[in-house]
Design a protein around this motif. Structure first.
Motif, PDB file in Angstrom:
ATOM      1  N   ILE A   4       0.819  -1.203   0.000  1.00  0.00           N
ATOM      2  CA  ILE A   4       0.000   0.000   0.000  1.00  0.00           C
ATOM      3  C   ILE A   4       0.862   1.268   0.000  1.00  0.00           C
ATOM      4  N   CYS A   5       0.658   2.104  -0.986  1.00  0.00           N
ATOM      5  CA  CYS A   5       1.395   3.367  -1.074  1.00  0.00           C
ATOM      6  C   CYS A   5       0.976   4.299   0.065  1.00  0.00           C
ATOM      7  N   PRO A   6       1.946   4.981   0.698  1.00  0.00           N
ATOM      8  CA  PRO A   6       1.607   5.871   1.817  1.00  0.00           C
ATOM      9  C   PRO A   6       0.892   7.147   1.369  1.00  0.00           C
ATOM     10  N   HIS A   7       0.883   7.438   0.087  1.00  0.00           N
ATOM     11  CA  HIS A   7       0.239   8.668  -0.379  1.00  0.00           C
ATOM     12  C   HIS A   7      -1.283   8.544  -0.307  1.00  0.00           C
ATOM     13  N   LYS A   8      -1.878   7.722  -1.175  1.00  0.00           N
ATOM     14  CA  LYS A   8      -3.336   7.537  -1.162  1.00  0.00           C
ATOM     15  C   LYS A   8      -3.691   6.079  -1.402  1.00  0.00           C
ATOM     16  N   GLU A   9      -2.837   5.206  -0.820  1.00  0.00           N
ATOM     17  CA  GLU A   9      -3.107   3.764  -0.788  1.00  0.00           C
ATOM     18  C   GLU A   9      -3.122   3.091  -2.159  1.00  0.00           C
ATOM     19  N   GLY A  10      -2.309   3.567  -3.075  1.00  0.00           N
ATOM     20  CA  GLY A  10      -2.190   2.901  -4.370  1.00  0.00           C
ATOM     21  C   GLY A  10      -1.579   1.511  -4.205  1.00  0.00           C
ATOM     22  N   PRO A  11      -1.950   0.574  -5.094  1.00  0.00           N
ATOM     23  CA  PRO A  11      -1.433  -0.797  -5.026  1.00  0.00           C
ATOM     24  C   PRO A  11      -0.037  -0.890  -5.657  1.00  0.00           C
ATOM     25  N   LEU A  12       0.986  -0.902  -4.814  1.00  0.00           N
ATOM     26  CA  LEU A  12       2.364  -0.873  -5.328  1.00  0.00           C
ATOM     27  C   LEU A  12       2.708  -2.109  -6.145  1.00  0.00           C
TER      28      LEU A  12
END
Ligand code: FES
Length: 62
Positions: A4-12
């Motif tokens: 989970i990306c810390p910015h806006k929870e994008g799927p890394l």
């Protein structure tokens, strides 16, 4: 690293990997796969998990 990306929870896991970095698929923040640190000019970090490889088995240390 955590998915989970810390910015806006994008799927890394759906991001692009280039060298030792992954680029988030939502807003393209660049994250170091060694330490989870988001690269400047952005900020933040992702949890990093130790991995061990024995023979052909991969173990994720949680
Ligand atoms: S959600 Fe990953 S860069 Fe915005």
């Amino acid at each position: 690293i955590h998915n989970i990306c810390p910015h806006k929870e994008g799927p890394l896991s759906e991001g692009t990997v280039s060298g030792e970095y992954v680029y988030c698929p939502l807003h393209d923040q660049k994250i170091d796969l060694n330490n989870g640190i988001v690269q400047e000019p952005d900020t933040g970090c992702v949890d990093v998990f130790k991995v061990e490889i024995e023979n052909e088995d991969v173990y994720l240390c949680l």
